[in-house]
Design an enzyme around this catalytic site. Structure first.
Site: not given
Length: 682
Positions: A114, A155-156, A234, A527, A553
């Site tokens: 993202d 990741c997301d 992140c 997002e 996000s």
């Protein structure tokens, strides 16, 4: 190639187990052949000779055909730092499984970042990729009749996607998070809340600040070079870490693993990055727990109960997690057959205060919470938070987990947060900028229920109203805001809104409306981090609001309302908002409304006169995202709207193909003279 057969010293401690000592092979006999069945029947030994011949080409021996087959879902890619190290994690899992007495089948999946695709057409593929990843895992697992699953997540979208096939197939298995990255540092740089740690939110807000002329190009470059010191997801409470915590709270991940670092600090970047010692232990723990699940026969749906989802919601609210958790938990529940609705988030979350002082709303990062937990003698950071909620009556202690125990049993002996102030201050010392080290709240990474960071009802709130007849989601993250009134500044896309904000079109008191960015309109529901971060970077985060049918996000903060449903492209009221229209956002418990404050008759006239926009050209996974994603927003399929022109055209094409097929059936037998039975059957 994955290093599937190379043994390493660091996994040699995993005890080898004979087949008789471990769980029995079950489904995968259908693939490799079952000597207990008649040999020429389905799954019989002789009938499956070809399969064994293929497997022998890979080095399988006679004994291997009696071992359970484990699907290892691997979203490894060199395309983003979140999953860079998943190749090594995959190798570690394969080795651990084989030393334990099983055989591993690696199932590779795609992965879309993202963060990297923000503001690009590629973002259209992000949310649909969740379902695609889940489908890839299910396809490999069911296609090869494997006995259990270990699904890596990074990741997301790969985090909820790790849970969805487990729930859908009611499989035996668990999810293992790949780990979080460390926050960045640069001389003189601080995050929005005064901490020294940098992350993706700081980068995006710096872009907005640079566009508004508030920082120099050199400072922007410093932040770019230092925000991400190494691989891993992140570092803040964005979507990946939110969902890793949600999966641990659901009981699908080993306790403590949601907060562990991805790689060693000594070599965190690129090819030199090495999986952390803690993650290596997580691999062994996950395989041991998987063997326990197979031995007991405990399946995913025995863990994924309504109580488990309520636990996950409570944890997301306590940590100040991403609004994407609403989409993803609804999607997982749908696969599990659990009747979770979007209104359940208000019911459960409104009782939970905000405890986590974590970026983007707070000063600290996931690694700081992990350190507090480990130094307190816990498995990781999240058990501290969950134990606090459990003692306060906000979690269901009877819920089952992949440990084979109840949640209450897993949390026994975890100390209360109130007893850890000195320890928290030690962890905080290295995470703060000089300017904030004297702040009375600056040394607390996670607050207790007796004195929370913000009272209950201070985070995600589900709204309804004339602008959102079905639902919308607002993220408060501890803000005391109960009501915001402003005038609309309307943009037809994320890119148009971003340009308007950085060029100075938006002023205090505006409600930035971004429409046609929903599941159908975008398509793919991208997002809106660019515009929200631009507002904060330009100093407008507290004086402007943003309303959209897109999503946000986890890095987003400010006065933001997303997931507006019905979306503009489907004829929702957002489609007829005009510049200057008054909009009211009321998050107070007795209201929870999002309203277009014009006369009801005028709104009805505008909607009656509205005509659909032409659909944007799409291909691939984005084609189906409208139905799949919107259903997961409202937990039901939309049935109260007229069909759009593209949908009518699709239906026409399908009916035309059916007509051609039946003409073929009716005419072909007459030509060939020999298919009267077929005609009578049709």
């Amino acid at each position: 190639m994955f290093r599937l057969f190379k043994r390493r010293a660091h996994v040699s401690r995993i005890s080898k187990a004979s087949f008789s000592d471990g769980p029995k092979k079950s489904r995968s006999f259908d693939l490799t052949g079952d000597k207990r069945k008649p040999e020429m029947t389905e799954g019989g030994w002789a009938k499956m000779t070809l399969t064994r011949a293929y497997l022998r080409a890979q080095g399988w021996a006679d004994a291997d055909f009696d071992k359970p087959i484990i699907t290892v879902a691997s979203p490894w890619s060199t395309a983003n730092p979140c999953n860079w190290h998943h190749r090594e994690l995959t190798d570690l899992l394969v080795e651990a499984i084989e030393l334990k007495g099983g055989r591993a089948f690696v199932a590779g999946t795609p992965i879309i970042s993202d963060g990297m695709t923000q503001g690009t057409a590629g973002m259209r593929y992000s949310l649909p990729s969740r379902d695609l990843i889940a489908d890839c895992i299910e396809t490999m697992h069911e296609g090869y009749a494997a006995d259990a699953i270990v699904a890596l997540a990074g990741c997301d979208k790969s985090v909820p996607a790790a849970a969805m096939p487990l729930a859908r197939s009611n499989a035996i298995g668990l999810a293992l998070y790949g780990g979080t990255a460390q926050p960045g540092r640069c001389a003189g740089c601080v995050n929005t809340s005064g901490g020294a740690g940098l992350d993706g939110a700081v980068v995006c807000e710096a872009i907005g600040a640079y566009g508004a002329g508030l920082i120099s190009q050199r400072r922007l470059g410093d932040i770019e070079e230092n925000a991400f010191p190494g691989v891993g997801t992140c570092s803040a409470m964005f979507t990946a870490n939110t969902m890793s915590c949600a999966l641990e709270a659901l009981g699908l991940s080993p306790p403590g693993t949601a907060s562990h670092p991805a790689v060693e600090k000594s070599e965190p970047r690129g090819p030199n990055a090495k999986v952390s010692a803690q993650k290596r232990k997580d691999v062994q723990q996950a395989v041991d727990m998987l063997w326990g699940l197979m031995a007991s026969g405990r399946t995913a749906r025995q863990i994924l109960t309504m109580e488990a989802f309520e636990n996950a919601i409570a944890v997301v609210y306590a940590l100040g997690g991403s609004t994407n958790a609403v989409l993803h938990l609804l999607a997982i529940a749908r696969e599990a057959g659990v009747d979770l609705s979007i209104q359940d988030f208000n019911r459960v979350g409104s009782k939970v205060p905000l405890l986590g002082n974590l970026s983007p709303h707070g000063r600290f990062h996931m690694g700081d919470l992990d350190q507090v937990g480990l130094r307190a003698g816990c498995a990781g950071g999240l058990p501290l938070v969950m134990a606090e909620l459990w003692r306060g009556g906000l979690l269901h202690g009877e819920a089952l987990t992949v440990t084979g125990k109840t949640l209450a049993q897993d949390l026994e002996g975890v100390p209360p947060l109130a007893s850890l102030q000195t320890l928290q201050a030690e962890v905080a010392r290295d995470a703060l900028s000089e300017a904030t080290k004297g702040d009375s709240k600056s040394t607390t990474v996670c607050f207790g229920l007796d004195a929370p960071l913000a009272p209950k009802g201070s985070h995600i709130t589900v709204l309804k109203g004339s602008l959102a007849p079905e639902s919308a989601v607002v993220k408060l993250s501890g803000k005391a805001l109960k009501r915001f009134e402003g005038t609309a500044k309307v943009y037809e896309s994320e890119g148009e809104a971003f340009r308007g904000i950085v060029s100075g079109e938006v002023a205090p008191g505006h409600v930035v409306v971004i429409r046609n960015e929903g599941p159908r309109g975008a398509p793919g529901m991208p997002e809106m981090l660019g515009p929200t971060a631009a507002l904060v970077g330009a100093g407008l985060g507290g004086s402007c609001a943003l309303v959209t049918d897109g999503r946000f996000s986890g890095a987003t903060h400010g006065i933001t309302v997303g997931h507006v449903s019905p979306e503009a492209h489907a004829g929702g009221p957002l489609a007829v908002v005009r510049d200057g229209d008054p909009i009211v956002i009321d998050t107070s418990p007795g209201s929870r409304r999002l309203d277009l404050a014009i006369a009801p008759g005028e709104l009805e006239e505008r909607l009656a006169a509205w005509t659909p926009l032409d659909s944007k050209p799409v291909k691939g996974p984005c084609i189906s995202t409208g139905d799949r994603s919107e259903a997961h927003i409202t937990a039901r399929l939309p049935t109260d709207r007229p069909l759009s022109r593209p949908e009518l055209e699709l239906i026409f094409e399908v009916l035309k193909e059916i007509a051609v097929y039946y003409v073929f059936l009716l005419t072909c037998p007459r030509r060939l003279g020999d298919y009267n039975g077929l005609i009578s059957q049709t």
